[in-house]
Write an enzyme that holds these catalytic residues in place. Structure first.
Site, mmCIF file in Angstrom:
data_model
loop_
_atom_site.group_PDB
_atom_site.id
_atom_site.type_symbol
_atom_site.label_atom_id
_atom_site.label_comp_id
_atom_site.label_asym_id
_atom_site.label_seq_id
_atom_site.Cartn_x
_atom_site.Cartn_y
_atom_site.Cartn_z
ATOM 1 N N TYR A 23 0.796 -1.237 0.000
ATOM 2 C CA TYR A 23 0.000 0.000 0.000
ATOM 3 C C TYR A 23 0.826 1.282 0.000
ATOM 4 O O TYR A 23 0.266 2.372 -0.097
ATOM 5 C CB TYR A 23 -0.954 -0.002 1.203
ATOM 6 C CG TYR A 23 -1.932 -1.157 1.156
ATOM 7 C CD1 TYR A 23 -2.835 -1.282 0.111
ATOM 8 C CD2 TYR A 23 -1.929 -2.140 2.148
ATOM 9 C CE1 TYR A 23 -3.715 -2.351 0.050
ATOM 10 C CE2 TYR A 23 -2.815 -3.208 2.097
ATOM 11 C CZ TYR A 23 -3.701 -3.307 1.043
ATOM 12 O OH TYR A 23 -4.572 -4.355 0.979
ATOM 13 N N ASN A 74 -13.294 3.946 -1.670
ATOM 14 C CA ASN A 74 -12.438 2.775 -1.492
ATOM 15 C C ASN A 74 -13.024 1.994 -0.320
ATOM 16 O O ASN A 74 -12.800 2.336 0.840
ATOM 17 C CB ASN A 74 -10.986 3.184 -1.188
ATOM 18 C CG ASN A 74 -10.080 1.960 -1.059
ATOM 19 O OD1 ASN A 74 -10.563 0.826 -1.001
ATOM 20 N ND2 ASN A 74 -8.774 2.186 -1.001
ATOM 21 N N HIS A 80 -15.073 -6.737 -1.638
ATOM 22 C CA HIS A 80 -15.155 -8.084 -2.180
ATOM 23 C C HIS A 80 -16.408 -8.847 -1.760
ATOM 24 O O HIS A 80 -16.669 -9.915 -2.290
ATOM 25 C CB HIS A 80 -13.889 -8.859 -1.775
ATOM 26 C CG HIS A 80 -12.639 -8.049 -2.010
ATOM 27 N ND1 HIS A 80 -12.268 -7.650 -3.276
ATOM 28 C CD2 HIS A 80 -11.713 -7.514 -1.152
ATOM 29 C CE1 HIS A 80 -11.147 -6.927 -3.188
ATOM 30 N NE2 HIS A 80 -10.806 -6.824 -1.912
ATOM 31 N N ASP A 87 -25.619 -2.230 -3.115
ATOM 32 C CA ASP A 87 -27.012 -1.782 -3.270
ATOM 33 C C ASP A 87 -27.155 -0.302 -2.967
ATOM 34 O O ASP A 87 -27.967 0.391 -3.578
ATOM 35 C CB ASP A 87 -27.939 -2.576 -2.342
ATOM 36 C CG ASP A 87 -28.246 -3.963 -2.881
ATOM 37 O OD1 ASP A 87 -27.837 -4.272 -4.024
ATOM 38 O OD2 ASP A 87 -28.895 -4.753 -2.154
ATOM 39 N N HIS A 100 -8.764 1.827 -5.614
ATOM 40 C CA HIS A 100 -7.888 0.973 -4.808
ATOM 41 C C HIS A 100 -6.444 1.410 -4.974
ATOM 42 O O HIS A 100 -6.021 1.733 -6.087
ATOM 43 C CB HIS A 100 -8.011 -0.502 -5.221
ATOM 44 C CG HIS A 100 -9.399 -1.008 -5.031
ATOM 45 N ND1 HIS A 100 -9.904 -1.299 -3.786
ATOM 46 C CD2 HIS A 100 -10.397 -1.210 -5.912
ATOM 47 C CE1 HIS A 100 -11.165 -1.681 -3.919
ATOM 48 N NE2 HIS A 100 -11.493 -1.630 -5.201
ATOM 49 N N SER A 102 -3.866 -0.689 -4.325
ATOM 50 C CA SER A 102 -3.206 -1.836 -4.948
ATOM 51 C C SER A 102 -3.987 -2.269 -6.193
ATOM 52 O O SER A 102 -5.159 -1.906 -6.355
ATOM 53 C CB SER A 102 -3.135 -3.001 -3.954
ATOM 54 O OG SER A 102 -4.443 -3.418 -3.593
ATOM 55 N N ARG A 111 -9.514 -11.258 -3.754
ATOM 56 C CA ARG A 111 -9.514 -9.813 -4.010
ATOM 57 C C ARG A 111 -9.791 -9.480 -5.470
ATOM 58 O O ARG A 111 -9.932 -8.322 -5.842
ATOM 59 C CB ARG A 111 -8.156 -9.198 -3.663
ATOM 60 C CG ARG A 111 -7.872 -9.185 -2.203
ATOM 61 C CD ARG A 111 -6.574 -8.440 -1.942
ATOM 62 N NE ARG A 111 -5.971 -8.931 -0.741
ATOM 63 C CZ ARG A 111 -6.293 -8.525 0.488
ATOM 64 N NH1 ARG A 111 -7.205 -7.585 0.661
ATOM 65 N NH2 ARG A 111 -5.706 -9.053 1.532
#
Ligand code: DQA
Length: 146
Positions: A23, A74, A80, A87, A100, A102, A111
């Site tokens: 990260y 994010n 995931h 929704d 993201h 990464s 992921r």
């Protein structure tokens, strides 16, 4: 009322300490400063929010749904599996950019799928803190009607 609502989800408050090889070394505070700088430069007001709670993300999106013009989201690991966040993104109808740090597609199998991405306008993944900067620039284009 802000043009942009930036939401950092679960564990993102640990940036700078957490898995730096994945990260990067920037803290969330540093990233937020960059987001504010670029937003201001582009003439947009911005509100930034971090939480580790799924329901708090949803509450904030609903609260801002008729105020924010674009949401930058994010969700962290909620990406995931949170059908509730998915929704909400689709329910509030505010154009949303998923971000993201990464590249989630180069990581563990769990992921490599986002349940949120299909209801977002688009996704930016893999550019570290710059993923947020790219998202802010894209938000400006969206607000200006491209
Ligand atoms: C992340 C990717 C997620 O898989 C992970 O759970 C995070 C951070 C990213 O920004 O790269 O917490 O959303």
């Amino acid at each position: 009322m802000s043009d942009l609502l930036v939401i950092h989800g679960v564990n993102l408050s640990l940036l700078g300490e957490r898995e730096r090889e994945i990260y990067g070394r920037s803290t969330l505070k540093e990233i937020d400063r960059k987001i504010r700088e670029i937003s201001e430069k582009l003439g947009m007001s911005v509100e930034i929010f971090q939480t580790n709670h799924e329901g708090a993300i949803i509450d904030r999106m609903i609260e801002c749904s008729n105020k924010a013009k674009v949401i930058i989201l994010n969700p962290g690991a909620f990406t995931h599996y949170s059908y509730a966040i998915r929704d909400c993104v689709s329910g509030v109808g505010v154009p949303t950019i998923e971000v993201h740090l990464s590249n989630i597609y180069s990581r563990e199998p769990f992921r490599q799928s986002s349940v949120v991405a299909p209801v977002c306008l688009g996704q930016i993944s893999g550019f570290g803190a710059d993923s947020y900067i790219l998202a802010v620039k894209m938000a400006k284009k969206i607000i200006d009607g491209r």
